[in-house]
Design a protein around this motif. Sequence first.
Motif, PDB file in Angstrom:
ATOM      1  N   CYS A 101      -3.834  -1.688  -4.378  1.00 51.70           N
ATOM      2  CA  CYS A 101      -2.691  -0.790  -4.192  1.00 51.70           C
ATOM      3  C   CYS A 101      -2.713  -0.204  -2.782  1.00 51.70           C
ATOM      4  CB  CYS A 101      -2.724   0.321  -5.226  1.00 51.70           C
ATOM      5  SG  CYS A 101      -2.463  -0.250  -6.922  1.00 51.70           S
ATOM      6  N   ASN A 102      -3.902   0.222  -2.351  1.00 55.74           N
ATOM      7  CA  ASN A 102      -4.006   0.801  -1.009  1.00 55.74           C
ATOM      8  C   ASN A 102      -3.664  -0.235   0.064  1.00 55.74           C
ATOM      9  OD1 ASN A 102      -4.820   3.232  -2.134  1.00 55.74           O
ATOM     10  ND2 ASN A 102      -7.010   2.704  -2.021  1.00 55.74           N
ATOM     11  N   ALA A 103      -4.109  -1.483  -0.173  1.00 53.59           N
ATOM     12  CA  ALA A 103      -3.820  -2.519   0.826  1.00 53.59           C
ATOM     13  C   ALA A 103      -2.323  -2.795   0.912  1.00 53.59           C
ATOM     14  CB  ALA A 103      -4.592  -3.800   0.479  1.00 53.59           C
ATOM     15  N   ILE A 104      -1.647  -2.834  -0.237  1.00 50.02           N
ATOM     16  CA  ILE A 104      -0.186  -3.088  -0.223  1.00 50.02           C
ATOM     17  C   ILE A 104       0.529  -1.938   0.451  1.00 50.02           C
ATOM     18  CG2 ILE A 104       1.843  -3.379  -1.705  1.00 50.02           C
ATOM     19  CD1 ILE A 104       0.030  -4.775  -3.725  1.00 50.02           C
ATOM     20  N   HIS A 105       0.083  -0.707   0.188  1.00 46.48           N
ATOM     21  CA  HIS A 105       0.716   0.456   0.814  1.00 46.48           C
ATOM     22  C   HIS A 105       0.544   0.434   2.320  1.00 46.48           C
ATOM     23  CE1 HIS A 105       0.509   2.837  -3.230  1.00 46.48           C
ATOM     24  NE2 HIS A 105       1.626   2.068  -3.134  1.00 46.48           N
ATOM     25  N   GLU A 106      -0.648   0.013   2.749  1.00 44.89           N
ATOM     26  CA  GLU A 106      -0.866  -0.045   4.201  1.00 44.89           C
ATOM     27  C   GLU A 106       0.053  -1.073   4.862  1.00 44.89           C
ATOM     28  OE1 GLU A 106      -4.999  -0.814   4.765  1.00 44.89           O
ATOM     29  OE2 GLU A 106      -5.652   1.204   4.132  1.00 44.89           O
ATOM     30  N   ARG A 107       0.223  -2.245   4.207  1.00 47.39           N
ATOM     31  CA  ARG A 107       1.120  -3.254   4.814  1.00 47.39           C
ATOM     32  C   ARG A 107       2.556  -2.771   4.815  1.00 47.39           C
ATOM     33  NH1 ARG A 107      -2.194  -6.819   1.766  1.00 47.39           N
ATOM     34  NH2 ARG A 107      -0.535  -6.990   0.181  1.00 47.39           N
ATOM     35  N   GLN A 108       2.947  -2.029   3.767  1.00 45.11           N
ATOM     36  CA  GLN A 108       4.301  -1.476   3.751  1.00 45.11           C
ATOM     37  C   GLN A 108       4.482  -0.480   4.898  1.00 45.11           C
ATOM     38  OE1 GLN A 108       4.772   0.098  -0.182  1.00 45.11           O
ATOM     39  NE2 GLN A 108       5.681  -1.799  -1.003  1.00 45.11           N
ATOM     40  N   GLY A 109       3.394   0.302   5.159  1.00 45.54           N
ATOM     41  CA  GLY A 109       3.501   1.264   6.266  1.00 45.54           C
ATOM     42  C   GLY A 109       3.652   0.577   7.607  1.00 45.54           C
TER      43      GLY A 109
END
Length: 273
Positions: A248-256
Amino acid sequence: MADIFLSYNEKDRPRVRQLAQALERAGWSVWWDRRVPAGLTWRSLLEQELQAMRCMLVLWSANSVKSEWVCEEATEGRLLGRLIPVFIERVRPPAGFREVQAADLVDWDGTHDTIGLQQLLDDIAHKLGAPAVVAEGVAPPTPVDPPHPTPSPWKPWGVAAALLLVAVGIYLGVGAVTRREAAVPMASPPATSTPSATVVAEPPSPAMSTAADTAAAPTPIAIAAKPNVKLPPIATVATPKRPLPARCNAIHERQGLGEAPSAADQAFLNQEC
Protein backbone atom coordinates in the motif's frame (compact mmCIF):
# COMPACT_ATOMS: atom_id res chain seq x y z
CA MET A 1 1.58 -86.82 93.55
CA ALA A 2 1.63 -85.97 97.28
CA ASP A 3 2.56 -82.67 98.84
CA ILE A 4 4.32 -84.30 101.81
CA PHE A 5 6.36 -87.51 101.97
CA LEU A 6 6.65 -88.99 105.51
CA SER A 7 9.87 -90.91 106.14
CA TYR A 8 9.62 -93.03 109.31
CA ASN A 9 10.23 -96.45 110.86
CA GLU A 10 7.35 -98.92 110.80
CA LYS A 11 7.52 -99.33 114.57
CA ASP A 12 6.40 -95.67 114.96
CA ARG A 13 3.33 -96.13 112.76
CA PRO A 14 0.68 -95.17 115.42
CA ARG A 15 2.24 -91.76 115.98
CA VAL A 16 2.84 -91.32 112.27
CA ARG A 17 -0.85 -91.91 111.61
CA GLN A 18 -1.79 -89.06 113.99
CA LEU A 19 0.61 -86.68 112.23
CA ALA A 20 -0.61 -87.70 108.77
CA GLN A 21 -4.22 -87.03 109.79
CA ALA A 22 -3.30 -83.62 111.22
CA LEU A 23 -1.51 -82.67 108.00
CA GLU A 24 -4.44 -83.76 105.87
CA ARG A 25 -6.86 -81.73 108.02
CA ALA A 26 -4.65 -78.71 107.32
CA GLY A 27 -5.17 -79.24 103.58
CA TRP A 28 -2.02 -81.13 102.53
CA SER A 29 -1.90 -84.40 100.64
CA VAL A 30 0.35 -86.92 102.46
CA TRP A 31 2.05 -90.13 101.30
CA TRP A 32 2.77 -92.31 104.30
CA ASP A 33 1.03 -95.66 103.77
CA ARG A 34 3.77 -97.97 102.58
CA ARG A 35 1.46 -100.50 100.93
CA VAL A 36 2.80 -101.51 97.52
CA PRO A 37 0.07 -101.78 94.82
CA ALA A 38 -0.08 -104.92 92.71
CA GLY A 39 2.24 -104.81 89.72
CA LEU A 40 4.80 -102.49 91.32
CA THR A 41 7.94 -103.10 93.35
CA TRP A 42 8.81 -101.30 96.54
CA ARG A 43 11.85 -99.73 94.93
CA SER A 44 9.95 -98.38 91.91
CA LEU A 45 7.11 -97.06 94.10
CA LEU A 46 9.55 -95.36 96.46
CA GLU A 47 11.45 -93.76 93.56
CA GLN A 48 8.19 -92.51 92.04
CA GLU A 49 6.97 -90.89 95.27
CA LEU A 50 10.36 -89.36 96.05
CA GLN A 51 10.44 -87.60 92.67
CA ALA A 52 6.80 -86.45 92.90
CA MET A 53 6.84 -85.09 96.47
CA ARG A 54 7.06 -81.41 97.25
CA CYS A 55 8.32 -81.78 100.81
CA MET A 56 9.74 -84.59 103.01
CA LEU A 57 9.24 -84.88 106.76
CA VAL A 58 11.74 -87.30 108.29
CA LEU A 59 10.55 -88.36 111.76
CA TRP A 60 13.52 -88.91 114.03
CA SER A 61 13.00 -91.49 116.77
CA ALA A 62 15.05 -94.19 118.48
CA ASN A 63 13.89 -96.58 115.78
CA SER A 64 14.32 -94.35 112.70
CA VAL A 65 17.88 -93.20 113.45
CA LYS A 66 18.93 -96.88 113.17
CA SER A 67 16.99 -97.53 109.93
CA GLU A 68 19.00 -97.59 106.73
CA TRP A 69 15.83 -96.96 104.71
CA VAL A 70 14.98 -93.82 106.67
CA CYS A 71 18.54 -92.48 106.40
CA GLU A 72 18.57 -93.16 102.65
CA GLU A 73 15.24 -91.41 102.15
CA ALA A 74 16.35 -88.45 104.29
CA THR A 75 19.53 -88.15 102.22
CA GLU A 76 17.45 -88.01 99.02
CA GLY A 77 15.19 -85.32 100.51
CA ARG A 78 18.19 -83.23 101.54
CA LEU A 79 19.77 -83.50 98.08
CA LEU A 80 16.50 -82.31 96.52
CA GLY A 81 16.28 -79.40 98.97
CA ARG A 82 12.90 -80.57 100.33
CA LEU A 83 13.81 -81.98 103.76
CA ILE A 84 12.18 -80.87 107.06
CA PRO A 85 13.38 -82.94 110.07
CA VAL A 86 10.91 -83.58 112.93
CA PHE A 87 11.70 -84.97 116.41
CA ILE A 88 9.05 -87.34 117.74
CA GLU A 89 11.49 -88.60 120.39
CA ARG A 90 14.46 -86.98 122.07
CA VAL A 91 17.29 -88.58 120.08
CA ARG A 92 20.51 -87.62 118.31
CA PRO A 93 20.09 -87.52 114.49
CA PRO A 94 22.44 -89.50 112.27
CA ALA A 95 25.63 -87.93 110.99
CA GLY A 96 24.98 -85.42 108.23
CA PHE A 97 21.61 -84.24 109.68
CA ARG A 98 22.67 -82.87 113.07
CA GLU A 99 23.22 -79.32 111.82
CA VAL A 100 19.73 -79.05 110.32
CA GLN A 101 17.15 -77.39 112.59
CA ALA A 102 14.27 -79.79 113.35
CA ALA A 103 10.64 -79.28 114.47
CA ASP A 104 9.80 -80.52 117.97
CA LEU A 105 6.82 -82.90 118.39
CA VAL A 106 8.28 -84.88 121.30
CA ASP A 107 5.50 -83.83 123.68
CA TRP A 108 2.72 -83.64 121.08
CA ASP A 109 -0.43 -85.39 122.24
CA GLY A 110 -2.22 -85.53 118.89
CA THR A 111 -4.38 -82.41 119.32
CA HIS A 112 -4.52 -79.84 116.56
CA ASP A 113 -3.95 -76.65 118.55
CA THR A 114 -0.61 -77.41 120.18
CA ILE A 115 2.26 -74.99 119.68
CA GLY A 116 4.65 -77.57 118.22
CA LEU A 117 2.20 -78.68 115.52
CA GLN A 118 1.27 -75.11 114.60
CA GLN A 119 4.93 -74.20 114.20
CA LEU A 120 5.45 -77.24 111.96
CA LEU A 121 2.45 -76.28 109.80
CA ASP A 122 3.83 -72.76 109.48
CA ASP A 123 7.22 -74.13 108.39
CA ILE A 124 5.56 -76.32 105.74
CA ALA A 125 3.45 -73.41 104.46
CA HIS A 126 6.56 -71.24 104.29
CA LYS A 127 8.24 -73.87 102.13
CA LEU A 128 5.28 -74.87 99.92
CA GLY A 129 2.86 -71.98 100.16
CA ALA A 130 -0.76 -72.22 101.26
CA PRO A 131 -2.41 -75.64 100.75
CA ALA A 132 -4.54 -75.90 97.60
CA VAL A 133 -7.40 -77.78 99.34
CA VAL A 134 -8.53 -77.32 102.94
CA ALA A 135 -9.62 -80.59 104.54
CA GLU A 136 -12.99 -81.06 106.22
CA GLY A 137 -13.05 -79.75 109.80
CA VAL A 138 -10.59 -76.92 109.14
CA ALA A 139 -12.17 -73.55 108.54
CA PRO A 140 -10.95 -71.84 105.38
CA PRO A 141 -9.65 -68.29 105.68
CA THR A 142 -12.40 -65.69 105.82
CA PRO A 143 -12.48 -63.62 102.63
CA VAL A 144 -11.98 -59.96 103.19
CA ASP A 145 -14.02 -57.56 101.08
CA PRO A 146 -11.90 -55.00 99.31
CA PRO A 147 -12.25 -51.49 100.73
CA HIS A 148 -14.69 -49.26 98.95
CA PRO A 149 -13.00 -46.44 97.12
CA THR A 150 -13.35 -43.10 98.84
CA PRO A 151 -14.96 -40.54 96.53
CA SER A 152 -12.58 -37.78 95.61
CA PRO A 153 -13.62 -34.29 96.79
CA TRP A 154 -12.51 -32.92 93.41
CA LYS A 155 -14.85 -35.13 91.37
CA PRO A 156 -17.91 -32.73 91.38
CA TRP A 157 -15.65 -29.85 90.39
CA GLY A 158 -14.16 -31.92 87.60
CA VAL A 159 -17.63 -32.72 86.21
CA ALA A 160 -18.66 -29.06 86.37
CA ALA A 161 -15.47 -27.99 84.58
CA ALA A 162 -16.04 -30.57 81.84
CA LEU A 163 -19.63 -29.35 81.29
CA LEU A 164 -18.42 -25.74 81.14
CA LEU A 165 -15.83 -26.62 78.50
CA VAL A 166 -18.47 -28.41 76.42
CA ALA A 167 -20.81 -25.39 76.61
CA VAL A 168 -18.03 -22.98 75.58
CA GLY A 169 -17.08 -25.25 72.66
CA ILE A 170 -20.71 -25.35 71.44
CA TYR A 171 -21.02 -21.56 71.72
CA LEU A 172 -17.80 -20.90 69.80
CA GLY A 173 -18.73 -23.44 67.12
CA VAL A 174 -22.17 -21.89 66.54
CA GLY A 175 -20.66 -18.39 66.39
CA ALA A 176 -18.08 -19.48 63.83
CA VAL A 177 -20.74 -21.05 61.62
CA THR A 178 -22.90 -17.91 61.84
CA ARG A 179 -20.00 -15.62 60.89
CA ARG A 180 -19.04 -17.88 57.99
CA GLU A 181 -22.59 -17.90 56.61
CA ALA A 182 -22.81 -14.11 56.89
CA ALA A 183 -19.55 -13.72 54.93
CA VAL A 184 -20.77 -15.78 51.94
CA PRO A 185 -22.63 -13.52 49.38
CA MET A 186 -26.00 -14.61 48.10
CA ALA A 187 -26.03 -16.00 44.58
CA SER A 188 -27.80 -13.89 41.97
CA PRO A 189 -30.89 -15.43 40.39
CA PRO A 190 -30.48 -16.65 36.83
CA ALA A 191 -31.41 -14.21 34.10
CA THR A 192 -34.69 -14.89 32.35
CA SER A 193 -33.89 -12.84 29.28
CA THR A 194 -31.10 -13.04 26.77
CA PRO A 195 -28.26 -10.76 27.93
CA SER A 196 -27.11 -8.06 25.56
CA ALA A 197 -23.49 -7.64 24.61
CA THR A 198 -21.54 -4.55 23.60
CA VAL A 199 -18.66 -5.00 21.20
CA VAL A 200 -16.05 -2.28 20.94
CA ALA A 201 -13.56 -2.39 18.10
CA GLU A 202 -11.52 0.15 16.07
CA PRO A 203 -10.07 -0.09 12.58
CA PRO A 204 -6.32 -0.74 12.29
CA SER A 205 -3.86 2.18 12.04
CA PRO A 206 -1.46 2.44 9.08
CA ALA A 207 1.31 3.69 11.40
CA MET A 208 2.02 0.27 12.98
CA SER A 209 5.05 -1.88 12.01
CA THR A 210 4.74 -4.20 9.05
CA ALA A 211 6.00 -7.14 11.19
CA ALA A 212 2.49 -7.53 12.62
CA ASP A 213 0.72 -7.95 9.30
CA THR A 214 -0.25 -11.49 10.08
CA ALA A 215 -1.38 -10.87 13.69
CA ALA A 216 -4.95 -11.85 14.37
CA ALA A 217 -7.47 -9.26 15.40
CA PRO A 218 -8.25 -9.17 19.16
CA THR A 219 -11.35 -10.97 20.41
CA PRO A 220 -14.17 -8.52 21.10
CA ILE A 221 -15.07 -8.13 24.79
CA ALA A 222 -18.68 -8.94 25.60
CA ILE A 223 -20.32 -7.62 28.75
CA ALA A 224 -23.51 -9.36 29.79
CA ALA A 225 -26.18 -7.14 31.21
CA LYS A 226 -27.93 -8.51 34.32
CA PRO A 227 -31.61 -7.81 34.69
CA ASN A 228 -32.61 -5.22 37.27
CA VAL A 229 -28.95 -4.41 37.93
CA LYS A 230 -27.47 -1.03 37.13
CA LEU A 231 -24.21 -1.55 35.31
CA PRO A 232 -21.30 0.86 35.63
CA PRO A 233 -20.16 2.77 32.55
CA ILE A 234 -18.51 0.52 30.01
CA ALA A 235 -14.86 1.29 29.62
CA THR A 236 -13.65 1.57 26.05
CA VAL A 237 -10.95 -0.92 25.30
CA ALA A 238 -8.37 0.37 22.88
CA THR A 239 -7.82 -2.08 20.07
CA PRO A 240 -4.40 -1.92 18.42
CA LYS A 241 -4.50 -0.76 14.82
CA ARG A 242 -3.47 -3.20 12.13
CA PRO A 243 -0.52 -1.82 10.11
CA LEU A 244 -0.92 -1.32 6.35
CA PRO A 245 0.85 -3.71 4.03
CA ALA A 246 4.10 -2.46 2.49
CA ARG A 247 2.53 -2.70 -0.97
CA CYS A 248 0.00 0.00 0.00
CA ASN A 249 2.80 2.40 0.90
CA ALA A 250 4.61 1.64 -2.35
CA ILE A 251 1.48 2.32 -4.44
CA HIS A 252 0.86 5.56 -2.56
CA GLU A 253 4.41 6.69 -3.18
CA ARG A 254 4.10 6.06 -6.94
CA GLN A 255 0.81 7.95 -6.97
CA GLY A 256 2.56 10.85 -5.25
CA LEU A 257 5.13 10.89 -8.12
CA GLY A 258 2.28 11.15 -10.64
CA GLU A 259 2.18 7.53 -11.76
CA ALA A 260 -1.29 6.14 -12.33
CA PRO A 261 -1.88 2.79 -10.59
CA SER A 262 -2.60 -0.24 -12.63
CA ALA A 263 -5.90 -2.09 -12.43
CA ALA A 264 -4.35 -4.71 -10.12
CA ASP A 265 -2.87 -2.04 -7.85
CA GLN A 266 -6.18 -0.20 -7.77
CA ALA A 267 -8.01 -3.39 -6.79
CA PHE A 268 -5.41 -4.07 -4.06
CA LEU A 269 -5.82 -0.51 -2.77
CA ASN A 270 -9.56 -0.85 -2.62
CA GLN A 271 -9.39 -4.20 -0.79
CA GLU A 272 -6.36 -3.92 1.50
CA CYS A 273 -5.53 -0.20 1.83
